[in-house]
Design a protein around this motif. Sequence first.
Motif, PDB file in Angstrom:
ATOM      1  N   ARG A 109       0.829  -1.212   0.000  1.00  0.00           N
ATOM      2  CA  ARG A 109       0.000   0.000   0.000  1.00  0.00           C
ATOM      3  C   ARG A 109       0.861   1.259   0.000  1.00  0.00           C
ATOM      4  O   ARG A 109       0.602   2.226  -0.703  1.00  0.00           O
ATOM      5  CB  ARG A 109      -0.896  -0.020   1.234  1.00  0.00           C
ATOM      6  N   SER A 110       1.949   1.220   0.786  1.00  0.00           N
ATOM      7  CA  SER A 110       2.723   2.454   0.936  1.00  0.00           C
ATOM      8  C   SER A 110       3.392   2.852  -0.379  1.00  0.00           C
ATOM      9  O   SER A 110       3.579   4.038  -0.649  1.00  0.00           O
ATOM     10  CB  SER A 110       3.753   2.329   2.056  1.00  0.00           C
ATOM     11  N   ALA A 111       3.716   1.869  -1.237  1.00  0.00           N
ATOM     12  CA  ALA A 111       4.322   2.224  -2.536  1.00  0.00           C
ATOM     13  C   ALA A 111       3.307   2.981  -3.392  1.00  0.00           C
ATOM     14  O   ALA A 111       3.656   3.948  -4.079  1.00  0.00           O
ATOM     15  CB  ALA A 111       4.777   0.959  -3.269  1.00  0.00           C
ATOM     16  N   LEU A 112       2.044   2.554  -3.337  1.00  0.00           N
ATOM     17  CA  LEU A 112       1.043   3.267  -4.134  1.00  0.00           C
ATOM     18  C   LEU A 112       0.816   4.667  -3.558  1.00  0.00           C
ATOM     19  O   LEU A 112       0.770   5.654  -4.312  1.00  0.00           O
ATOM     20  CB  LEU A 112      -0.277   2.472  -4.198  1.00  0.00           C
ATOM     21  N   VAL A 113       0.718   4.766  -2.233  1.00  0.00           N
ATOM     22  CA  VAL A 113       0.507   6.096  -1.646  1.00  0.00           C
ATOM     23  C   VAL A 113       1.685   7.007  -2.014  1.00  0.00           C
ATOM     24  O   VAL A 113       1.497   8.154  -2.433  1.00  0.00           O
ATOM     25  CB  VAL A 113       0.306   6.007  -0.111  1.00  0.00           C
ATOM     26  N   ALA A 114       2.905   6.485  -1.925  1.00  0.00           N
ATOM     27  CA  ALA A 114       4.082   7.316  -2.246  1.00  0.00           C
ATOM     28  C   ALA A 114       4.019   7.791  -3.701  1.00  0.00           C
ATOM     29  O   ALA A 114       4.323   8.954  -4.000  1.00  0.00           O
ATOM     30  CB  ALA A 114       5.366   6.517  -1.998  1.00  0.00           C
ATOM     31  N   ALA A 153     -13.942   3.965   7.396  1.00  0.00           N
ATOM     32  CA  ALA A 153     -13.570   3.593   8.769  1.00  0.00           C
ATOM     33  C   ALA A 153     -12.045   3.592   8.958  1.00  0.00           C
ATOM     34  O   ALA A 153     -11.553   3.757  10.077  1.00  0.00           O
ATOM     35  CB  ALA A 153     -14.145   2.215   9.094  1.00  0.00           C
ATOM     36  N   ASN A 154     -11.318   3.390   7.884  1.00  0.00           N
ATOM     37  CA  ASN A 154      -9.835   3.305   7.971  1.00  0.00           C
ATOM     38  C   ASN A 154      -9.186   4.208   6.918  1.00  0.00           C
ATOM     39  O   ASN A 154      -8.535   3.723   5.989  1.00  0.00           O
ATOM     40  CB  ASN A 154      -9.366   1.860   7.703  1.00  0.00           C
ATOM     41  N   PRO A 155      -9.373   5.509   7.042  1.00  0.00           N
ATOM     42  CA  PRO A 155      -8.924   6.384   5.944  1.00  0.00           C
ATOM     43  C   PRO A 155      -7.420   6.366   5.695  1.00  0.00           C
ATOM     44  O   PRO A 155      -6.969   6.762   4.621  1.00  0.00           O
ATOM     45  CB  PRO A 155      -9.394   7.771   6.383  1.00  0.00           C
ATOM     46  N   HIS A 156      -6.638   5.888   6.670  1.00  0.00           N
ATOM     47  CA  HIS A 156      -5.178   5.859   6.446  1.00  0.00           C
ATOM     48  C   HIS A 156      -4.718   4.538   5.860  1.00  0.00           C
ATOM     49  O   HIS A 156      -3.539   4.385   5.519  1.00  0.00           O
ATOM     50  CB  HIS A 156      -4.427   6.174   7.744  1.00  0.00           C
ATOM     51  N   GLU A 157      -5.642   3.590   5.753  1.00  0.00           N
ATOM     52  CA  GLU A 157      -5.288   2.290   5.167  1.00  0.00           C
ATOM     53  C   GLU A 157      -6.313   1.916   4.114  1.00  0.00           C
ATOM     54  O   GLU A 157      -7.048   0.940   4.243  1.00  0.00           O
ATOM     55  CB  GLU A 157      -5.245   1.227   6.268  1.00  0.00           C
ATOM     56  N   PRO A 158      -6.383   2.691   3.042  1.00  0.00           N
ATOM     57  CA  PRO A 158      -7.453   2.455   2.070  1.00  0.00           C
ATOM     58  C   PRO A 158      -7.257   1.151   1.295  1.00  0.00           C
ATOM     59  O   PRO A 158      -6.131   0.655   1.178  1.00  0.00           O
ATOM     60  CB  PRO A 158      -7.338   3.655   1.124  1.00  0.00           C
ATOM     61  N   VAL A 159      -8.362   0.637   0.787  1.00  0.00           N
ATOM     62  CA  VAL A 159      -8.293  -0.502  -0.141  1.00  0.00           C
ATOM     63  C   VAL A 159      -8.985  -0.145  -1.458  1.00  0.00           C
ATOM     64  O   VAL A 159      -8.821  -0.829  -2.457  1.00  0.00           O
ATOM     65  CB  VAL A 159      -8.946  -1.782   0.448  1.00  0.00           C
ATOM     66  N   GLY A 160      -9.786   0.909  -1.449  1.00  0.00           N
ATOM     67  CA  GLY A 160     -10.578   1.243  -2.643  1.00  0.00           C
ATOM     68  C   GLY A 160     -10.075   2.504  -3.325  1.00  0.00           C
ATOM     69  O   GLY A 160      -9.300   3.284  -2.754  1.00  0.00           O
ATOM     70  N   LEU A 161     -10.552   2.693  -4.541  1.00  0.00           N
ATOM     71  CA  LEU A 161     -10.091   3.819  -5.349  1.00  0.00           C
ATOM     72  C   LEU A 161     -10.325   5.164  -4.670  1.00  0.00           C
ATOM     73  O   LEU A 161      -9.412   5.991  -4.568  1.00  0.00           O
ATOM     74  CB  LEU A 161     -10.819   3.790  -6.707  1.00  0.00           C
ATOM     75  N   ILE A 162     -11.563   5.395  -4.214  1.00  0.00           N
ATOM     76  CA  ILE A 162     -11.894   6.720  -3.669  1.00  0.00           C
ATOM     77  C   ILE A 162     -11.060   6.977  -2.406  1.00  0.00           C
ATOM     78  O   ILE A 162     -10.553   8.081  -2.193  1.00  0.00           O
ATOM     79  CB  ILE A 162     -13.416   6.824  -3.370  1.00  0.00           C
ATOM     80  N   VAL A 166      -8.508  10.204  -1.980  1.00  0.00           N
ATOM     81  CA  VAL A 166      -8.696  11.222  -0.944  1.00  0.00           C
ATOM     82  C   VAL A 166      -7.479  11.267  -0.013  1.00  0.00           C
ATOM     83  O   VAL A 166      -6.985  12.348   0.330  1.00  0.00           O
ATOM     84  CB  VAL A 166     -10.015  10.974  -0.172  1.00  0.00           C
ATOM     85  N   LEU A 167      -6.967  10.100   0.353  1.00  0.00           N
ATOM     86  CA  LEU A 167      -5.776  10.080   1.216  1.00  0.00           C
ATOM     87  C   LEU A 167      -4.626  10.827   0.540  1.00  0.00           C
ATOM     88  O   LEU A 167      -3.951  11.669   1.142  1.00  0.00           O
ATOM     89  CB  LEU A 167      -5.372   8.617   1.509  1.00  0.00           C
ATOM     90  N   ALA A 168      -4.400  10.540  -0.731  1.00  0.00           N
ATOM     91  CA  ALA A 168      -3.270  11.158  -1.435  1.00  0.00           C
ATOM     92  C   ALA A 168      -3.492  12.656  -1.618  1.00  0.00           C
ATOM     93  O   ALA A 168      -2.564  13.455  -1.425  1.00  0.00           O
ATOM     94  CB  ALA A 168      -3.087  10.488  -2.796  1.00  0.00           C
ATOM     95  N   LEU A 169      -4.710  13.041  -1.950  1.00  0.00           N
ATOM     96  CA  LEU A 169      -4.958  14.476  -2.140  1.00  0.00           C
ATOM     97  C   LEU A 169      -4.773  15.220  -0.819  1.00  0.00           C
ATOM     98  O   LEU A 169      -4.241  16.332  -0.789  1.00  0.00           O
ATOM     99  CB  LEU A 169      -6.357  14.702  -2.725  1.00  0.00           C
ATOM    100  N   ASN A 170      -5.178  14.585   0.270  1.00  0.00           N
ATOM    101  CA  ASN A 170      -4.992  15.239   1.577  1.00  0.00           C
ATOM    102  C   ASN A 170      -3.510  15.422   1.877  1.00  0.00           C
ATOM    103  O   ASN A 170      -3.070  16.489   2.308  1.00  0.00           O
ATOM    104  CB  ASN A 170      -5.676  14.409   2.672  1.00  0.00           C
ATOM    105  N   GLN A 171      -2.729  14.364   1.608  1.00  0.00           N
ATOM    106  CA  GLN A 171      -1.287  14.489   1.885  1.00  0.00           C
ATOM    107  C   GLN A 171      -0.664  15.562   1.001  1.00  0.00           C
ATOM    108  O   GLN A 171       0.228  16.293   1.429  1.00  0.00           O
ATOM    109  CB  GLN A 171      -0.599  13.144   1.695  1.00  0.00           C
ATOM    110  N   ARG A 172      -1.124  15.668  -0.210  1.00  0.00           N
ATOM    111  CA  ARG A 172      -0.575  16.706  -1.103  1.00  0.00           C
ATOM    112  C   ARG A 172      -0.959  18.091  -0.584  1.00  0.00           C
ATOM    113  O   ARG A 172      -0.148  19.021  -0.587  1.00  0.00           O
ATOM    114  CB  ARG A 172      -1.065  16.497  -2.545  1.00  0.00           C
ATOM    115  N   ARG A 173      -2.187  18.217  -0.136  1.00  0.00           N
ATOM    116  CA  ARG A 173      -2.615  19.519   0.395  1.00  0.00           C
ATOM    117  C   ARG A 173      -1.751  19.893   1.606  1.00  0.00           C
ATOM    118  O   ARG A 173      -1.230  21.013   1.697  1.00  0.00           O
ATOM    119  CB  ARG A 173      -4.087  19.437   0.810  1.00  0.00           C
ATOM    120  N   LEU A 174      -1.559  18.924   2.523  1.00  0.00           N
ATOM    121  CA  LEU A 174      -0.804  19.229   3.740  1.00  0.00           C
ATOM    122  C   LEU A 174       0.653  19.552   3.420  1.00  0.00           C
ATOM    123  O   LEU A 174       1.303  20.338   4.111  1.00  0.00           O
ATOM    124  CB  LEU A 174      -0.899  18.063   4.731  1.00  0.00           C
ATOM    125  N   ALA A 175       1.180  18.959   2.353  1.00  0.00           N
ATOM    126  CA  ALA A 175       2.588  19.192   1.982  1.00  0.00           C
ATOM    127  C   ALA A 175       2.723  20.360   0.998  1.00  0.00           C
ATOM    128  O   ALA A 175       3.803  20.596   0.469  1.00  0.00           O
ATOM    129  CB  ALA A 175       3.154  17.915   1.365  1.00  0.00           C
TER     130      ALA A 175
END
Length: 492
Positions: A109-114, A153-162, A166-175
């Motif tokens: 998962r972390s490779a995709l988030v990165a 329920a687990n926004p930091h450990e997503p399994v689905g597309l949406i 959202v997780l990635a867009l949030n991290q981009r916004r914060l950074a």
Amino acid sequence: MKGTRLTSLDGLPQTIARPGYTPHEHGAGIVHIGLGAFHKAHQAVYTDTALAIAGGDWRIIGASLRGTAAAEAMNPQNGLYTLLERDTDGTKARIIGAISHVIAASRDRSALVAALVAPSTRIVSMTVTEKAYGILRSGKLDLTHPAITHDLANPHEPVGLIGYLVLALNQRRLASTAPFTVLCCDNLPDNGLLVKAGVLEFADRMDTGLSRWISDHVTFPSTMVDRITPAATSRTTEDAFSLTGFVDQAAEETEPFSQWVIEDKFCNGRPAWDKAGAILANDVRPYEHMKLRMLNGTHSMLAYSGFLSGKATVREVMADPHLARLVERHLTAASATLHPLRGVDFARYAEALKMRFANPAIAHETYQIAMDGTQKLPQRLLIPCLETLQRQGDIAPFAFTVAAWMRYCLGRKDDGTPYALRDPREGELSACLADAGEDAALIVDALLRLPNLFPPALAASDNFRTAVTSRLSLMLERKMSAAIQAELERPV
Ligand code: CS2
């Protein structure tokens, strides 16, 4: 298969088309989620051509949300694969270099988030099939969808597309990283708007500031995608080997035709896809309607009626004179629901579709097209049917298709052979049909009542119900082949 694996462009016969650029000299700018046959025959090819013409760091990092097969096939080949184009003139091979590597998110998962968060990623595109979004036609999140419930329920450990978006867009916004464009390439109407609605609702449930930021900064162009791409088989691998001399576990096959219409709304740049043959348009909707209703609607019609009358492939359907007439009839009915589209003649489009369906070199399985009916029917058939009803047109072609789908939902052929429906709502379908037996009226009643499937005004129409029930009775009493013939003999 024995032989040298395809890992580089060295040693390929001169006759084989290959990237007109040096793949590893170009960085990645796109993450594509849902790296399957269609993407490899479509967007990756446009990107390959665009890289050759205009360069840029626009290679694609592929990702699979569930399986690992794509990563296992592509990574040992450095992302290279053979695309076969099949036609009556023969089979041509082209090596595509646009994909850099593939991430299997289920084990990393972390490779995709990165990859999604990397500033170099400027577009996130997707082909995850209709069922994977978890967004209802109204644009609301489907809170019964497993990936949506899990990810909320687990926004930091997503399994689905949406959840991932959202997780990635949030991290981009914060950074304070610039956002990426979200480019949906699935066969859904207004696909950009639909994904946008789902992403915004999901983000809003996390943090209203995030949904506002997304709404202000992220773009979601709509697209119309088209290329008939059957699932690869062992013949694909064999033919790739005989043409190139290399073993390719990631080879795909497709037709020569290809079309991509994209709404030109990119918030962080894009490859020169227009130079590679894509149409960049202000409004994609008329193209989407044409393709979804004419190509895909007819596909669904011929898949259910063809599969149940013993035709394993679309080309066999087209070789059957009765079914070929029903194809023609459906194309005409679907085109009558469209608004005129400047520069496009629907009659010629229909002729071209018939030729494509009949392509004798492509073995496109009716069973492949039949899958996921509950996800495909509304946009392809039910909404056009409702519109036809409302303007007092002839709904027979749509009613026939709906009856054929209902017949298919029984899960057994005319000779009793069972098959899996391959529909995400399979359990629900079987449960609601459990007491209906072979009674057409009961079957129609049960299926029309399924939530979030038939538009209410269509389900409430006596004309529609009668038209579907009489056809389904015939399919059950006299078998599908006889029902096909009878359909052609009905007075209009
Ligand atoms: C087909 C599509 O499987 C299906 O439902 O109708 O995959 C179709 O082949 C593509 O949309 C063609 O572009």
